[in-house]
Write a protein that holds these residues in place. Structure first.
Motif, PDB file in Angstrom:
ATOM      1  N   THR A  36       0.830  -1.205   0.000  1.00  0.00           N
ATOM      2  CA  THR A  36       0.000   0.000   0.000  1.00  0.00           C
ATOM      3  C   THR A  36       0.866   1.257   0.000  1.00  0.00           C
ATOM      4  OG1 THR A  36      -1.557   1.294   1.349  1.00  0.00           O
ATOM      5  CG2 THR A  36      -0.236  -0.331   2.492  1.00  0.00           C
ATOM      6  N   SER A  37       0.519   2.197  -0.845  1.00  0.00           N
ATOM      7  CA  SER A  37       1.263   3.457  -0.924  1.00  0.00           C
ATOM      8  C   SER A  37       1.069   4.301   0.329  1.00  0.00           C
ATOM      9  CB  SER A  37       0.819   4.240  -2.161  1.00  0.00           C
ATOM     10  OG  SER A  37      -0.570   4.522  -2.112  1.00  0.00           O
ATOM     11  N   THR A  38      -0.020   4.070   1.054  1.00  0.00           N
ATOM     12  CA  THR A  38      -0.244   4.824   2.291  1.00  0.00           C
ATOM     13  C   THR A  38       0.872   4.566   3.292  1.00  0.00           C
ATOM     14  OG1 THR A  38      -2.640   4.664   1.956  1.00  0.00           O
ATOM     15  CG2 THR A  38      -1.882   5.266   4.149  1.00  0.00           C
ATOM     16  N   ALA A  39       1.296   3.312   3.370  1.00  0.00           N
ATOM     17  CA  ALA A  39       2.395   2.978   4.289  1.00  0.00           C
ATOM     18  C   ALA A  39       3.680   3.677   3.875  1.00  0.00           C
ATOM     19  CB  ALA A  39       2.594   1.463   4.323  1.00  0.00           C
ATOM     20  N   VAL A  40       3.921   3.781   2.562  1.00  0.00           N
ATOM     21  CA  VAL A  40       5.118   4.477   2.082  1.00  0.00           C
ATOM     22  C   VAL A  40       5.045   5.960   2.439  1.00  0.00           C
ATOM     23  CG1 VAL A  40       6.481   5.077   0.047  1.00  0.00           C
ATOM     24  CG2 VAL A  40       5.429   2.812   0.219  1.00  0.00           C
ATOM     25  N   CYS A  41       3.874   6.552   2.292  1.00  0.00           N
ATOM     26  CA  CYS A  41       3.700   7.968   2.666  1.00  0.00           C
ATOM     27  C   CYS A  41       3.987   8.183   4.144  1.00  0.00           C
ATOM     28  CB  CYS A  41       2.281   8.424   2.332  1.00  0.00           C
ATOM     29  SG  CYS A  41       1.930   8.520   0.562  1.00  0.00           S
ATOM     30  N   ILE A  42       3.526   7.262   4.986  1.00  0.00           N
ATOM     31  CA  ILE A  42       3.799   7.366   6.424  1.00  0.00           C
ATOM     32  C   ILE A  42       5.291   7.182   6.694  1.00  0.00           C
ATOM     33  CG2 ILE A  42       3.358   6.280   8.666  1.00  0.00           C
ATOM     34  CD1 ILE A  42       0.545   5.595   7.620  1.00  0.00           C
ATOM     35  N   PHE A  43       5.933   6.270   5.957  1.00  0.00           N
ATOM     36  CA  PHE A  43       7.379   6.099   6.071  1.00  0.00           C
ATOM     37  C   PHE A  43       8.090   7.419   5.802  1.00  0.00           C
ATOM     38  CE2 PHE A  43      11.540   5.362   4.276  1.00  0.00           C
ATOM     39  CZ  PHE A  43      12.079   4.359   5.058  1.00  0.00           C
ATOM     40  N   ASN A  44       7.689   8.119   4.746  1.00  0.00           N
ATOM     41  CA  ASN A  44       8.306   9.406   4.425  1.00  0.00           C
ATOM     42  C   ASN A  44       8.066  10.428   5.526  1.00  0.00           C
ATOM     43  OD1 ASN A  44       9.051   8.289   1.971  1.00  0.00           O
ATOM     44  ND2 ASN A  44       7.355   9.200   0.838  1.00  0.00           N
ATOM     45  N   LYS A  45       6.817  10.522   5.939  1.00  0.00           N
ATOM     46  CA  LYS A  45       6.431  11.549   6.912  1.00  0.00           C
ATOM     47  C   LYS A  45       7.130  11.354   8.248  1.00  0.00           C
ATOM     48  CE  LYS A  45       2.342  13.405   9.285  1.00  0.00           C
ATOM     49  NZ  LYS A  45       0.868  13.268   9.454  1.00  0.00           N
ATOM     50  N   GLU A  46       7.271  10.094   8.661  1.00  0.00           N
ATOM     51  CA  GLU A  46       7.854   9.798   9.979  1.00  0.00           C
ATOM     52  C   GLU A  46       9.369   9.656   9.938  1.00  0.00           C
ATOM     53  OE1 GLU A  46       6.242   9.906  12.698  1.00  0.00           O
ATOM     54  OE2 GLU A  46       4.201  10.026  11.887  1.00  0.00           O
ATOM     55  N   SER A  47       9.975   9.815   8.747  1.00  0.00           N
ATOM     56  CA  SER A  47      11.437   9.746   8.594  1.00  0.00           C
ATOM     57  C   SER A  47      12.013   8.469   9.215  1.00  0.00           C
ATOM     58  CB  SER A  47      12.094  10.983   9.226  1.00  0.00           C
ATOM     59  OG  SER A  47      11.625  12.158   8.613  1.00  0.00           O
ATOM     60  N   LEU A  48      11.569   7.344   8.706  1.00  0.00           N
ATOM     61  CA  LEU A  48      11.999   6.048   9.230  1.00  0.00           C
ATOM     62  C   LEU A  48      13.269   5.522   8.570  1.00  0.00           C
ATOM     63  CD1 LEU A  48       8.553   4.220   9.554  1.00  0.00           C
ATOM     64  CD2 LEU A  48       9.894   5.325  11.351  1.00  0.00           C
ATOM     65  N   CYS A  51      13.382  -3.706   2.402  1.00  0.00           N
ATOM     66  CA  CYS A  51      12.435  -2.622   2.690  1.00  0.00           C
ATOM     67  C   CYS A  51      12.902  -1.321   2.043  1.00  0.00           C
ATOM     68  CB  CYS A  51      12.297  -2.457   4.201  1.00  0.00           C
ATOM     69  SG  CYS A  51      10.999  -1.290   4.687  1.00  0.00           S
ATOM     70  N   LEU A  52      14.217  -1.073   2.086  1.00  0.00           N
ATOM     71  CA  LEU A  52      14.758   0.144   1.478  1.00  0.00           C
ATOM     72  C   LEU A  52      14.523   0.151  -0.027  1.00  0.00           C
ATOM     73  CD1 LEU A  52      16.369   2.756   1.974  1.00  0.00           C
ATOM     74  CD2 LEU A  52      18.446   1.443   1.505  1.00  0.00           C
ATOM     75  N   GLN A  53      14.710  -0.989  -0.666  1.00  0.00           N
ATOM     76  CA  GLN A  53      14.461  -1.049  -2.110  1.00  0.00           C
ATOM     77  C   GLN A  53      13.003  -0.729  -2.425  1.00  0.00           C
ATOM     78  OE1 GLN A  53      14.921  -4.878  -3.959  1.00  0.00           O
ATOM     79  NE2 GLN A  53      15.017  -4.036  -6.024  1.00  0.00           N
ATOM     80  N   THR A  54      12.103  -1.214  -1.591  1.00  0.00           N
ATOM     81  CA  THR A  54      10.680  -0.961  -1.816  1.00  0.00           C
ATOM     82  C   THR A  54      10.339   0.514  -1.660  1.00  0.00           C
ATOM     83  OG1 THR A  54      10.031  -3.196  -1.122  1.00  0.00           O
ATOM     84  CG2 THR A  54       8.353  -1.468  -0.970  1.00  0.00           C
ATOM     85  N   VAL A  55      10.821   1.142  -0.595  1.00  0.00           N
ATOM     86  CA  VAL A  55      10.413   2.523  -0.316  1.00  0.00           C
ATOM     87  C   VAL A  55      11.142   3.540  -1.189  1.00  0.00           C
ATOM     88  CG1 VAL A  55       9.763   1.984   2.053  1.00  0.00           C
ATOM     89  CG2 VAL A  55      12.087   2.781   1.577  1.00  0.00           C
ATOM     90  N   THR A  56      12.235   3.143  -1.848  1.00  0.00           N
ATOM     91  CA  THR A  56      12.938   4.094  -2.720  1.00  0.00           C
ATOM     92  C   THR A  56      12.475   4.015  -4.172  1.00  0.00           C
ATOM     93  OG1 THR A  56      14.734   2.460  -2.983  1.00  0.00           O
ATOM     94  CG2 THR A  56      15.032   4.199  -1.322  1.00  0.00           C
ATOM     95  N   GLU A  57      11.604   3.090  -4.489  1.00  0.00           N
ATOM     96  CA  GLU A  57      11.137   2.956  -5.864  1.00  0.00           C
ATOM     97  C   GLU A  57      10.088   4.022  -6.170  1.00  0.00           C
ATOM     98  OE1 GLU A  57       9.408  -0.464  -8.924  1.00  0.00           O
ATOM     99  OE2 GLU A  57       9.796  -0.942  -6.824  1.00  0.00           O
ATOM    100  N   ASP A  58      10.385   4.878  -7.151  1.00  0.00           N
ATOM    101  CA  ASP A  58       9.466   5.949  -7.568  1.00  0.00           C
ATOM    102  C   ASP A  58       9.011   6.785  -6.374  1.00  0.00           C
ATOM    103  OD1 ASP A  58       9.569   5.036 -10.236  1.00  0.00           O
ATOM    104  OD2 ASP A  58       7.995   3.572  -9.842  1.00  0.00           O
TER     105      ASP A  58
END
Length: 661
Positions: free
Chosen positions: A182-194, A218-225
């Motif tokens: 889910t992209s929502t989890a990625v947005c929260i990752f960005n916002k919370e600086s994880l 996990c890093l590969q997933t959250v850095t894609e696009d």
């Protein structure tokens, strides 16, 4: 003789926790019927709120197995498990926190993307983020800098035995699975600086490779696009990734998977690499990917087959495999794995890790072969262009249709790196399953290996499709393309799986477009063409039918310029008109019409074939029905509207043009 033995009843064993086992919970739930089947699950969920930390831990242990069963998971979701279990991620007891994270991780595996969406909607990210920050702060403050860099302290507690590290491992696994779904989890990752949490995991690669692995994945997933997360990277972070990519560790499978995943991270972060270093970084990434793909999976499979064959004589049963998966990246261990001897279990893990590495490598290469600017073309609204049907300038062949092949869009550095490491050949090799792997299906432990092998095969076909569109050089001349065509057509009888058929027809479509561009005079034999068209008629998948239509159109465009090709052109024309007149999916009909326009646009040979199959008469019959369907379905066409509307505009033009010839 003839006597039946009386059934021996066993008394129930006392359970100190008062909780049923997973098997008992499922058995009681199934026997209770609708509604009542939720009672055992509800009883377990209630234990999560017990004042006793031991009871809460035992409830998590029971739930971790129960959520892997479809019936158990359904009942648990009805009991608002996410809301109840979430606070336990911050429980004072470390064992309870680890158990709660493990339950959530298993839920993401057992329930798939839909359940991940549900978990995020139920606010699982709030306690998960709090746990990640708490553990990251605790470990960062307590660990000396040399340990953060990966050094091993003599006499210090092993990271994989420390409960805090185990909690971090489970929590990052959970984060990875959610961000993948889910992209929502990625947005929260960005916002919370994880990001610091993942970097902490990577720095433990010498002491705790599984933790570093899941951190990299996990890093590969959250850095894609994800342009937003790029702002959080520093030069030191890039040096850390570079060190992991180039690091020592030989060609062990675990090291290979880590470096392959890090290669994916670096490719995602290519915009941050200084221009002067990009060529060197690209060469390093491709070198790792090539080494991963050339690793001998057949030998590992042969060894595993022998081990499982011995094991199967001792244990033919086992619990049901969840979704055909096994332990590995993002996957919990299953009951069957605990029944395996240590050596067999280790070999199984090695095979799955190697297949994961090869799948990741193929996905990275496939993305490398896509244009940097993949934005959709802007299409002019045709709502007001109905009168265009009356245009007298009707040379449709010159007006266009889509180009036969995507122009070369790779940078010279990327193109050179892929060719110099023989990536096309290595990718082609991965489209063939290892000999004898079918025997793995007889073992419940081998079934997930078969599933992963098939996934790697499909990824290889997708990668080959992208490579054929953009690469030039060794193996991409006429002779090499014909060899690839023979190989791909030989795969058609391998499987009737829809995903596989979509992958192999996509590769054939790209191949024939490439053959048309370089003017290979005889792309396929007559028998191969019949096999291709038969698949296009029989498949229930619109994407497969569209791939076959486009492939047949590309081949027809070449044959139209070749003498003595009437027989094959007639076969292609008959197939395309059948699809245009009968297919239930409108955009597939439009693809068939566009292919007809391309193949039969002009030339004495195609005019003769068109007359023999009654092409114009058939198109006249198709035209009013096609326009009516466009009018009714235009609002539901979505991304397919441009090709459908283009076919609508050109259909009458083409008919009038051919009537005037």
């Amino acid at each position: 003789m003839g006597k039946s033995r009386n059934k021996k009843y066993k008394s129930s064993r006392p359970r100190p926790t008062g909780l049923p086992s997973v098997a008992e919970a499922l058995r009681e739930g199934g026997a209770a019927g609708n509604g009542a089947g939720e009672l055992p699950a509800l009883a377990i969920v209630e234990k999560l709120q017990s004042a006793s930390a031991e009871e809460r831990e035992c409830a998590c242990t029971t739930l971790a197995g129960l959520v892997l069963q479809e019936t158990g998971l359904t009942a648990l979701l009805d009991s608002r498990l996410v809301r109840t279990l979430g606070p336990l991620l911050l429980d004072p007891s470390q064992a309870v926190r680890e158990g709660a994270a493990g339950v959530f991780r298993n839920m993401t595996v057992g329930g798939g993307h839909d359940l991940c969406d549900h978990m995020v909607e139920e606010d699982v990210m709030t306690p998960l983020v709090a746990l990640l920050k708490q553990v990251t702060g605790q470990l960062t403050a307590s660990q000396p800098m040399d340990m953060q860099a990966g050094a091993r302290h003599a006499g210090g507690e092993s990271a994989d035995r420390d409960p805090v590290w185990r909690i971090l491992y489970q929590a990052v696994h959970l984060l990875w699975n959610l961000c993948e779904s889910t992209s929502t989890a990625v947005c929260i990752f960005n916002k919370e600086s994880l990001l610091p949490t993942l970097l902490l995991c990577l720095r433990q690669h010498d002491r705790n490779l599984p933790l570093a692995m899941v951190g990299a994945q996990c890093l590969q997933t959250v850095t894609e696009d994800n342009a937003e997360v790029l702002q959080q990277f520093s030069a030191d972070t890039l040096k850390l990734l570079e060190g992991l990519l180039m690091g020592e560790g030989g060609d062990s499978v675990d090291s290979l998977l880590l470096r392959t995943t890090v290669a994916g991270c670096i490719f995602n972060l290519k915009a941050l690499i200084p221009a002067g270093s990009q060529s060197e970084a690209l060469q390093a990434v491709v070198r790792v990917l090539a080494r991963t793909l050339e690793h001998d999976i057949a030998m590992a499979i042969t060894s595993l087959r022998g081990m499982l064959g011995e094991q199967q004589t001792n244990n033919n049963g086992g619990a049901e495999q969840m979704n055909g998966e096994t332990a590995g990246p993002g996957r919990p261990e299953t009951p069957e794995q605990h029944q395996l001897p240590q050596a067999t279990r280790a070999q199984l893990d090695q095979v799955m890790a190697l297949l994961s590495a090869q799948q990741t490598a193929l996905e990275i290469i496939a993305n490398m072969c896509l244009p940097d600017d993949d934005s959709d073309e802007e299409w002019e609204d045709m709502d007001s262009s109905d009168t265009s049907d009356e245009v007298t300038m009707c040379d449709v062949a010159e007006e266009g249709g889509t180009p036969l092949m995507t122009p070369l869009c790779l940078s010279a550095e990327t193109h050179a790196a892929l060719i110099s490491h023989s990536l096309p050949r290595k990718v082609l090799d991965r489209t063939v399953l290892p000999e004898g792997c079918d025997s793995l299906a007889s073992s419940p432990h081998g079934q997930p290996v078969i599933k992963r092998l098939l996934t790697v095969q499909r990824r290889a076909l997708l990668c080959l499709r992208n490579m054929l569109a953009v690469l030039d050089g060794e193996g991409m001349d006429a002779a090499g393309l014909v060899e690839v065509g023979n190989h791909l057509m030989g795969l058609f009888s391998v499987s009737d799986d829809q995903e596989f058929q979509e992958a192999v027809t996509g590769a054939v479509r790209s191949l024939l477009q490439r053959m048309a561009a370089v003017q290979v005079t005889q792309p396929l034999t007559g028998e191969q063409l019949r096999v291709l068209c038969d698949l296009g008629r029989q498949s229930s998948c619109p994407s497969v039918r569209a791939n076959v239509v486009n492939a047949a159109g590309s081949m027809g465009s070449v044959l139209a310029k070749q003498p003595d090709s009437a027989e094959k052109l007639m076969l292609i024309g008959t197939f395309l008109t059948e699809v245009a007149g009968k297919d239930v999916v409108l955009w597939v009909v439009a693809e068939a019409l566009d292919a007809i326009f391309d193949v039969f646009g002009d030339g004495p040979q195609v005019d003769a074939v068109a007359g023999n199959i009654g092409l114009v008469a058939k198109l006249r019959q198709i035209s009013p029905l096609f326009k009516s369907r466009v009018h009714k379905e235009r609002r539901s066409l979505g991304e397919h509207f441009p090709v459908v509307d283009n076919a609508r505009v050109n259909l009458n033009r083409f008919i009038k043009y051919k009537e005037g010839c």
